[in-house]
Design a protein around this motif. Structure first.
Motif, PDB file in Angstrom:
ATOM      1  N   ALA A  25       0.825  -1.204   0.000  1.00 14.09           N
ATOM      2  CA  ALA A  25       0.000   0.000   0.000  1.00 14.09           C
ATOM      3  C   ALA A  25       0.863   1.260   0.000  1.00 14.09           C
ATOM      4  O   ALA A  25       1.789   1.405   0.798  1.00 14.09           O
ATOM      5  N   GLY A  26       0.557   2.162  -0.945  1.00  9.19           N
ATOM      6  CA  GLY A  26       1.242   3.438  -1.029  1.00  9.19           C
ATOM      7  C   GLY A  26       2.634   3.384  -1.615  1.00  9.19           C
ATOM      8  O   GLY A  26       3.293   4.420  -1.740  1.00  9.19           O
ATOM      9  N   GLU A  27       3.104   2.196  -2.015  1.00 10.79           N
ATOM     10  CA  GLU A  27       4.486   2.082  -2.483  1.00 10.79           C
ATOM     11  C   GLU A  27       4.628   1.425  -3.853  1.00 10.79           C
ATOM     12  O   GLU A  27       5.453   1.838  -4.650  1.00 10.79           O
ATOM     13  N   GLY A  28       3.873   0.370  -4.112  1.00  5.28           N
ATOM     14  CA  GLY A  28       3.998  -0.305  -5.391  1.00  5.28           C
ATOM     15  C   GLY A  28       4.182  -1.798  -5.223  1.00  5.28           C
ATOM     16  O   GLY A  28       3.618  -2.406  -4.307  1.00  5.28           O
ATOM     17  N   ILE A  29       5.001  -2.393  -6.091  1.00  6.59           N
ATOM     18  CA  ILE A  29       5.217  -3.840  -6.090  1.00  6.59           C
ATOM     19  C   ILE A  29       6.472  -4.169  -5.297  1.00  6.59           C
ATOM     20  O   ILE A  29       7.542  -3.602  -5.548  1.00  6.59           O
ATOM     21  N   ASP A  30       6.349  -5.082  -4.362  1.00  5.77           N
ATOM     22  CA  ASP A  30       7.514  -5.515  -3.601  1.00  5.77           C
ATOM     23  C   ASP A  30       8.541  -6.132  -4.549  1.00  5.77           C
ATOM     24  O   ASP A  30       8.227  -7.046  -5.314  1.00  5.77           O
ATOM     25  N   GLY A  31       9.771  -5.600  -4.523  1.00  8.95           N
ATOM     26  CA  GLY A  31      10.843  -6.123  -5.351  1.00  8.95           C
ATOM     27  C   GLY A  31      10.940  -5.515  -6.735  1.00  8.95           C
ATOM     28  O   GLY A  31      11.832  -5.889  -7.505  1.00  8.95           O
ATOM     29  N   ASP A  32      10.068  -4.569  -7.070  1.00 11.07           N
ATOM     30  CA  ASP A  32      10.079  -3.960  -8.406  1.00 11.07           C
ATOM     31  C   ASP A  32      10.889  -2.663  -8.393  1.00 11.07           C
ATOM     32  O   ASP A  32      10.872  -1.913  -7.408  1.00 11.07           O
ATOM     33  N   ARG A  33      11.571  -2.392  -9.479  1.00 12.88           N
ATOM     34  CA  ARG A  33      12.436  -1.208  -9.566  1.00 12.88           C
ATOM     35  C   ARG A  33      11.642   0.099  -9.507  1.00 12.88           C
ATOM     36  O   ARG A  33      12.200   1.148  -9.198  1.00 12.88           O
ATOM     37  N   HIS A  34      10.339   0.057  -9.780  1.00 12.22           N
ATOM     38  CA  HIS A  34       9.515   1.270  -9.779  1.00 12.22           C
ATOM     39  C   HIS A  34       8.749   1.467  -8.469  1.00 12.22           C
ATOM     40  O   HIS A  34       7.903   2.352  -8.397  1.00 12.22           O
ATOM     41  N   ARG A  35       9.059   0.689  -7.459  1.00 11.16           N
ATOM     42  CA  ARG A  35       8.439   0.907  -6.147  1.00 11.16           C
ATOM     43  C   ARG A  35       8.874   2.270  -5.616  1.00 11.16           C
ATOM     44  O   ARG A  35      10.065   2.530  -5.425  1.00 11.16           O
ATOM     45  N   ASP A  36       7.910   3.152  -5.400  1.00 13.82           N
ATOM     46  CA  ASP A  36       8.241   4.533  -5.041  1.00 13.82           C
ATOM     47  C   ASP A  36       7.020   5.170  -4.383  1.00 13.82           C
ATOM     48  O   ASP A  36       5.998   5.359  -5.030  1.00 13.82           O
ATOM     49  N   PRO A  37       7.113   5.528  -3.098  1.00 12.32           N
ATOM     50  CA  PRO A  37       5.937   6.077  -2.413  1.00 12.32           C
ATOM     51  C   PRO A  37       5.476   7.432  -2.926  1.00 12.32           C
ATOM     52  O   PRO A  37       4.330   7.817  -2.670  1.00 12.32           O
ATOM     53  N   VAL A  38       6.330   8.166  -3.646  1.00 17.86           N
ATOM     54  CA  VAL A  38       5.919   9.489  -4.129  1.00 17.86           C
ATOM     55  C   VAL A  38       5.634   9.500  -5.630  1.00 17.86           C
ATOM     56  O   VAL A  38       5.550  10.562  -6.244  1.00 17.86           O
ATOM     57  N   SER A  39       5.455   8.340  -6.215  1.00 16.34           N
ATOM     58  CA  SER A  39       5.208   8.276  -7.656  1.00 16.34           C
ATOM     59  C   SER A  39       3.769   7.875  -7.959  1.00 16.34           C
ATOM     60  O   SER A  39       3.216   6.990  -7.303  1.00 16.34           O
ATOM     61  N   PRO A  40       3.160   8.509  -8.981  1.00  9.43           N
ATOM     62  CA  PRO A  40       1.856   8.042  -9.448  1.00  9.43           C
ATOM     63  C   PRO A  40       1.976   6.885 -10.444  1.00  9.43           C
ATOM     64  O   PRO A  40       0.975   6.408 -10.960  1.00  9.43           O
ATOM     65  N   ARG A  41       3.214   6.427 -10.700  1.00  5.83           N
ATOM     66  CA  ARG A  41       3.471   5.424 -11.727  1.00  5.83           C
ATOM     67  C   ARG A  41       3.953   4.113 -11.103  1.00  5.83           C
ATOM     68  O   ARG A  41       4.901   3.500 -11.576  1.00  5.83           O
ATOM     69  N   GLN A  42       3.300   3.652 -10.064  1.00  4.23           N
ATOM     70  CA  GLN A  42       3.766   2.449  -9.375  1.00  4.23           C
ATOM     71  C   GLN A  42       3.487   1.169 -10.154  1.00  4.23           C
ATOM     72  O   GLN A  42       4.245   0.198 -10.048  1.00  4.23           O
ATOM     73  N   LEU A  43       2.406   1.150 -10.927  1.00  6.49           N
ATOM     74  CA  LEU A  43       2.013  -0.023 -11.699  1.00  6.49           C
ATOM     75  C   LEU A  43       1.615   0.412 -13.102  1.00  6.49           C
ATOM     76  O   LEU A  43       1.075   1.510 -13.292  1.00  6.49           O
ATOM     77  N   LEU A  44       1.844  -0.475 -14.069  1.00  4.61           N
ATOM     78  CA  LEU A  44       1.286  -0.274 -15.405  1.00  4.61           C
ATOM     79  C   LEU A  44       0.324  -1.419 -15.690  1.00  4.61           C
ATOM     80  O   LEU A  44       0.694  -2.594 -15.605  1.00  4.61           O
ATOM     81  N   LEU A  45      -0.917  -1.056 -16.003  1.00  8.69           N
ATOM     82  CA  LEU A  45      -1.967  -2.027 -16.289  1.00  8.69           C
ATOM     83  C   LEU A  45      -2.265  -2.001 -17.784  1.00  8.69           C
ATOM     84  O   LEU A  45      -2.383  -0.924 -18.369  1.00  8.69           O
TER      85      LEU A  45
END
Length: 238
Positions: A25-45
Motif C-alpha cells: 500500500a502506497g508504495e507499489g510492487i515488492d521487489g520492483d524497480r519502480h516501487r516509489d511512495p511518491v510516484s503516481p506510476r507504481q504499476l502499469l496495467l
C-alpha cells in the motif's frame, strides 16, 4: 480477470513473468524497480485486447498486470478490487514512447492512448494470475493525462509557505526529470503564485521544502459488501 503478471527487479530492464505479485500500500510492487511512495506510476496495467489488435509480442507494453478485458476507458480515480485483498487506483493513461517501436514499425504512433493505465496501490495484498477484478467506483480524485496539468495539481496541493525542488515535482507529477528544464517557463506562464513555488535543488529559500507528504493520501476504500451492487459495473462489462 488477471491474465498475466510481470515484475522488473532493480538492475533489470526486461519484464519477468511471474505467477503472483505482492502489492504494498502506497508504495507499489515488492521487489520492483519502480516501487516509489511518491510516484503516481507504481504499476502499469494493460489489456489483452491491445495485444490482439496490434499483434504484439508478449510484454511489448512492459505492463505489470495484464487484464483479459479493456480498461483504457475507465476514468482516473477509479479503484479496482483485485482478488480478495488488493486495491489499486487508476491515475492516468501511460504515454507512448519511442521504445515501443522496437516491437513494431511506428508502434509508438499507432498505439495512441492504448499503451495502458498507470496506477497506485491503495490497499496491499498478494495478487495472482486468474484473480477476479472489479471496479468499485471512481472514489478518488482524478489526475490529468496532460503533464502540464499534473504539475499544476501538485503545486495546488502544496501546503502554504512551502517550496518544492524541481526533481521531486517531476516525480510527483509522474514525468522524467529531463522535464525540469521546462519548469521555469511553464510555472511563469501559470502566474507568480506558481512561479515561486518550485526551485532548483541548490537554490536557497527561507521557506521549508515540501516532501510531497499527503499528496496521494486517501481513506482506503472498503470492499463493496457482497449483498450490495457494485458502485460501477464489473470491469469489462457492457
Amino acid at each position: 480477470m488477471i491474465a498475466g503478471l510481470s515484475i522488473r527487479p532493480a538492475g533489470t530492464s526486461a519484464p519477468q513473468a511471474v505467477d503472483r505479485l505482492t502489492l504494498v500500500a502506497g508504495e507499489g510492487i515488492d521487489g520492483d524497480r519502480h516501487r516509489d511512495p511518491v510516484s503516481p506510476r507504481q504499476l502499469l496495467l494493460a489489456s489483452q485486447a491491445t495485444y490482439a489488435d496490434l499483434a504484439l509480442a508478449p510484454h511489448a507494453l512492459r505492463e505489470n498486470i495484464l487484464f483479459d478485458m479493456p480498461i483504457d476507458d475507465l476514468p482516473s480515480g477509479t479503484v479496482l478490487q483485485i482478488g480478495a485483498e488488493a486495491q489499486v487506483r487508476l491515475m492516468f493513461v501511460c504515454e507512448a514512447c519511442g521504445r515501443l517501436d522496437l516491437h513494431g514499425a511506428r508502434l509508438g504512433a499507432r498505439i495512441g492512448a492504448r499503451r495502458g493505465v498507470l496506477a497506485r496501490v491503495v490497499r496491499g495484498g498478494v495478487i495472482r494470475i486468474g484473480d477476479t477484478v472489479r471496479g468499485i467506483g471512481q472514489l478518488l480524485p482524478a489526475w490529468s493525462i496532460d503533464w502540464h496539468e499534473r504539475v499544476r495539481q501538485v503545486i495546488d496541493a502544496m501546503p502554504l509557505e512551502t517550496v518544492i525542488d524541481y526533481a521531486l515535482l517531476a516525480r510527483l507529477a509522474g514525468i522524467q526529470t529531463t522535464y525540469c528544464r521546462a519548469f521555469p517557463r511553464l510555472l511563469a506562464s501559470l502566474g507568480p503564485a506558481y512561479a515561486a513555488r518550485a526551485i532548483a535543488a541548490r537554490a536557497i529559500s527561507p521557506l521549508p521544502r515540501w516532501d510531497g507528504c499527503g499528496l496521494f493520501d486517501a481513506v482506503t476504500p472498503m470492499p463493496t459488501p457482497a449483498c450490495a451492487p457494485p458502485a460501477v459495473p464489473p470491469v469489462g462489462s457492457a
